[in-house]
Enzyme design. Structure first.
Site, PDB file in Angstrom:
ATOM      1  N   GLY A 228       0.762  -1.239   0.000  1.00 55.86           N
ATOM      2  CA  GLY A 228       0.000   0.000   0.000  1.00 55.86           C
ATOM      3  C   GLY A 228       0.790   1.284   0.000  1.00 55.86           C
ATOM      4  O   GLY A 228       0.226   2.345  -0.286  1.00 55.86           O
ATOM      5  N   GLU A 262       4.107  -6.575   1.995  1.00 61.71           N
ATOM      6  CA  GLU A 262       3.756  -6.952   0.611  1.00 61.71           C
ATOM      7  C   GLU A 262       3.772  -5.743  -0.311  1.00 61.71           C
ATOM      8  O   GLU A 262       2.764  -5.421  -0.950  1.00 61.71           O
ATOM      9  CB  GLU A 262       2.349  -7.569   0.579  1.00 61.71           C
ATOM     10  N   GLY A 264       4.239  -3.506  -3.567  1.00 61.72           N
ATOM     11  CA  GLY A 264       4.308  -3.707  -5.019  1.00 61.72           C
ATOM     12  C   GLY A 264       4.715  -2.400  -5.671  1.00 61.72           C
ATOM     13  O   GLY A 264       5.839  -2.182  -6.087  1.00 61.72           O
ATOM     14  N   ARG A 265       3.746  -1.479  -5.690  1.00 62.06           N
ATOM     15  CA  ARG A 265       3.924  -0.203  -6.372  1.00 62.06           C
ATOM     16  C   ARG A 265       5.198   0.539  -5.944  1.00 62.06           C
ATOM     17  O   ARG A 265       5.917   1.060  -6.788  1.00 62.06           O
ATOM     18  CB  ARG A 265       2.717   0.689  -6.064  1.00 62.06           C
ATOM     19  N   ARG A 302      -4.527   3.037 -16.063  1.00 60.00           N
ATOM     20  CA  ARG A 302      -4.699   3.797 -14.818  1.00 60.00           C
ATOM     21  C   ARG A 302      -5.352   5.177 -15.010  1.00 60.00           C
ATOM     22  O   ARG A 302      -6.230   5.545 -14.239  1.00 60.00           O
ATOM     23  CB  ARG A 302      -3.364   3.940 -14.078  1.00 60.00           C
ATOM     24  N   TYR A 306      -8.778   5.229 -12.916  1.00 62.41           N
ATOM     25  CA  TYR A 306      -8.742   5.925 -11.614  1.00 62.41           C
ATOM     26  C   TYR A 306      -8.515   7.422 -11.769  1.00 62.41           C
ATOM     27  O   TYR A 306      -8.115   8.076 -10.804  1.00 62.41           O
ATOM     28  CB  TYR A 306      -7.597   5.382 -10.748  1.00 62.41           C
ATOM     29  N   CYS A 332     -11.054   3.652 -29.659  1.00 60.77           N
ATOM     30  CA  CYS A 332     -12.336   4.280 -29.947  1.00 60.77           C
ATOM     31  C   CYS A 332     -13.114   4.515 -28.659  1.00 60.77           C
ATOM     32  O   CYS A 332     -14.192   3.964 -28.448  1.00 60.77           O
ATOM     33  CB  CYS A 332     -13.136   3.416 -30.914  1.00 60.77           C
ATOM     34  N   GLU A 333     -12.527   5.303 -27.766  1.00 61.18           N
ATOM     35  CA  GLU A 333     -13.160   5.664 -26.491  1.00 61.18           C
ATOM     36  C   GLU A 333     -12.721   7.088 -26.181  1.00 61.18           C
ATOM     37  O   GLU A 333     -11.521   7.366 -26.194  1.00 61.18           O
ATOM     38  CB  GLU A 333     -12.634   4.789 -25.341  1.00 61.18           C
ATOM     39  N   TYR A 361       1.352  -1.710 -12.156  1.00 58.56           N
ATOM     40  CA  TYR A 361      -0.031  -1.725 -12.642  1.00 58.56           C
ATOM     41  C   TYR A 361      -0.145  -1.082 -14.035  1.00 58.56           C
ATOM     42  O   TYR A 361      -1.132  -0.434 -14.343  1.00 58.56           O
ATOM     43  CB  TYR A 361      -0.968  -1.047 -11.621  1.00 58.56           C
TER      44      TYR A 361
HETATM   45  N1  LLP Z   1      -1.214  -6.993  -0.772  1.00 61.01           N
HETATM   46  C1  LLP Z   1      -2.515  -7.081  -1.092  1.00 61.01           C
HETATM   47  C2  LLP Z   1      -3.374  -8.011  -0.363  1.00 61.01           C
HETATM   48  C3  LLP Z   1      -3.037  -6.268  -2.123  1.00 61.01           C
HETATM   49  O1  LLP Z   1      -4.328  -6.344  -2.428  1.00 61.01           O
HETATM   50  C4  LLP Z   1      -2.180  -5.380  -2.819  1.00 61.01           C
HETATM   51  C5  LLP Z   1      -2.688  -4.546  -3.908  1.00 61.01           C
HETATM   52  C6  LLP Z   1      -0.819  -5.335  -2.449  1.00 61.01           C
HETATM   53  C7  LLP Z   1      -0.376  -6.143  -1.410  1.00 61.01           C
HETATM   54  C8  LLP Z   1       0.166  -4.425  -3.118  1.00 61.01           C
HETATM   55  O2  LLP Z   1      -0.192  -3.114  -2.931  1.00 61.01           O
HETATM   56  P1  LLP Z   1       0.805  -1.928  -3.361  1.00 61.01           P
HETATM   57  O3  LLP Z   1       1.997  -1.996  -2.450  1.00 61.01           O
HETATM   58  O4  LLP Z   1       1.174  -2.144  -4.765  1.00 61.01           O
HETATM   59  O5  LLP Z   1       0.003  -0.701  -3.150  1.00 61.01           O
HETATM   60  N2  LLP Z   1      -4.409  -1.401 -10.012  1.00 61.01           N
HETATM   61  C9  LLP Z   1      -4.367  -0.399  -8.973  1.00 61.01           C
HETATM   62  C10 LLP Z   1      -3.756  -0.943  -7.681  1.00 61.01           C
HETATM   63  C11 LLP Z   1      -4.464  -2.152  -7.136  1.00 61.01           C
HETATM   64  C12 LLP Z   1      -3.825  -2.685  -5.883  1.00 61.01           C
HETATM   65  C13 LLP Z   1      -4.454  -3.979  -5.472  1.00 61.01           C
HETATM   66  N3  LLP Z   1      -3.875  -4.581  -4.318  1.00 61.01           N
HETATM   67  C14 LLP Z   1      -3.625   0.828  -9.488  1.00 61.01           C
HETATM   68  O6  LLP Z   1      -3.200   0.826 -10.634  1.00 61.01           O
HETATM   69  O7  LLP Z   1      -3.492   1.809  -8.771  1.00 61.01           O
END
Ligand code: LLP
Length: 402
Positions: A228, A262, A264-265, A302, A306, A332-333, A361
């Protein structure tokens, strides 16, 4: 440039649209999180959903990361990237019985369970196999992540996790079951979080809960704090990995339990750009300009999904007059717009633009709408680069059809 390689060289060789990633930046951002938590027992499980191209997953494994998988497919990718089952946590709100069986048979580190029904399914599947699955309970703390509503997950009206009140009862019940071993608590309240308070509150919620479970005779061994942590898409200041650790560690220390993260981003977003070529430049009656490029919502969803902001910069700034333009894709959007009202030197057809902070993402959410083929992906390392995913062809696409 990406590291020491001109983006124009890569685009000339591989065509556009094209994702380009910096290995050095991914490594630096992974290490920043790992180092920030150094003083406390922790494991960083990279959230594959952010970007699971094998080359990226392998890089993170080589740096020492574990993996957070959100589907059977992501478990398969993790294994092919060289993660062993003990390095994989399995999350997700709708795990099918087949996916649960896959995770139990492999013996993944933890299955993060989302509901009473899922606990029952895990218990049954594990007993059928004469084994006991290691399970963490995903808690829904009813906390507002103050992010975009589409990527907030911790409110009681969101589909994720088990309500706080129900967790205690389920933990007691399933800790006596034959097929489930309750080993942890899991929480994830949303993504692109740039105010640390919701993350603090979430951590406090599961630390308190862990203590209550322990008092009630359910001994767990870890807390999974989810992902997150946000990034800056517009250049404004956001919390760093060190700020994140400084916010969470004093809270989790109370518990004495090891933690899983966890992210990601935060690791991959700033390390990737979407490189696109200008196809057309159209003057609008109101004086604004449309810059039509060869990437759109099919490559980067994205902005459309969003209203997300990504900086868009010319690869060669050149000397054209500054204009105010909407950078739009070829689909075409009307909502196929990568950026609105952007100031940039007037580009010419054939010029390259880079959509920044697209490493997370981006490629993973690409689609084939309008029969567009998936872009190539390139990983740069110093002065060298390699294609880690070749551009999809129309033959690849049609190979699935009769
Ligand atoms: N753990 C769980 C259980 C999650 O659902 C997620 C992301 C993460 C970890 C990783 O979160 P991060 O560190 O990346 O924020 N497609 C959207 C983001 C969806 C995130 C879903 N869950 C976007 O492009 O902003």
């Amino acid at each position: 440039m990406c590291e020491r390689v001109p983006l124009a060289d890569i685009a000339a060789a591989e065509g556009t649209p094209l994702y380009v990633y910096s290995a050095a930046l991914i490594a630096a951002r992974y290490r920043a999180i790992d180092d920030a938590f150094r003083a406390y027992p922790h494991a960083v499980h990279y959230a594959l959903k952010a970007n699971s191209t094998l080359g990226i997953a392998r890089l993170l494994r080589s740096l020492g990361a574990g993996a957070d998988a959100n589907s059977g497919g992501e478990i398969d990718v993790a294994l092919r990237a060289g993660f062993i089952p003990e390095q994989i946590v399995f999350t997700g709100v709708g795990k099918t019985p087949a996916e649960l069986a896959q995770a139990i048979d492999l013996g993944v580190k933890t299955i993060n369970a989302e509901s009473e029904g899922e606990l029952e399914r895990i218990d049954l599947l594990a007993r059928e196999r004469g084994t006991r699955a290691r399970v963490a309970l995903r808690v829904n703390p009813d906390i507002d992540a103050r992010s975009h509503p589409h990527i907030s997950t911790g409110l009681k009206t969101n589909k994720f996790g088990i309500a706080l009140d129900a967790v205690r009862e389920l933990a007691r019940r399933f800790s006596r079951s034959e097929g489930v071993e309750i080993v942890g608590l899991h929480i994830h309240v949303g993504s692109q979080i740039t105010n640390l308070d919701p993350l603090r509150h979430a951590a406090q919620a599961i630390v308190t809960l862990a203590q209550e479970l322990r008092d009630g005779g359910v001994a767990i061994d870890h807390l999974d704090l989810g992902g997150g942590l946000g990034v800056s898409y517009d250049g404004s200041a956001v919390p760093t990995a060190a700020d994140y650790a400084a916010a969470l560690l004093p809270i989790v220390k109370e518990s004495g339990l090891s933690i899983i993260l966890e992210p990601g981003r935060h690791i991959v977003a700033p390390a990737g750009a979407l490189v696109t070529r200008v196809v057309d430049v159209k003057n609008r009656p109101d004086g604004n300009v449309f810059v039509v490029v060869d990437a759109g919502m099919t490559e980067l969803l994205r902005p459309m999904l969003y209203s997300a902001f990504h900086r868009i910069e010319p690869v060669d700034p050149g000397g054209g007059d500054e204009i105010v333009a909407d950078i739009v894709g070829p689909l075409c959007e009307t909502s196929d717009t990568l950026g609105k009202d952007r100031r940039l030197p007037r580009p010419r057809p054939g010029d390259l633009l880079a959509v920044l902070d697209a490493g997370a993402y981006g490629a993973v959410m690409a689609s084939n709408y309008n029969r567009r083929t998936m872009p190539a992906e390139v990983l740069v390392d110093g002065a060298t680069w390699a294609v880690i995913r070749r551009r999809q062809t129309i033959d690849d696409l049609l190979a699935l059809e009769t």
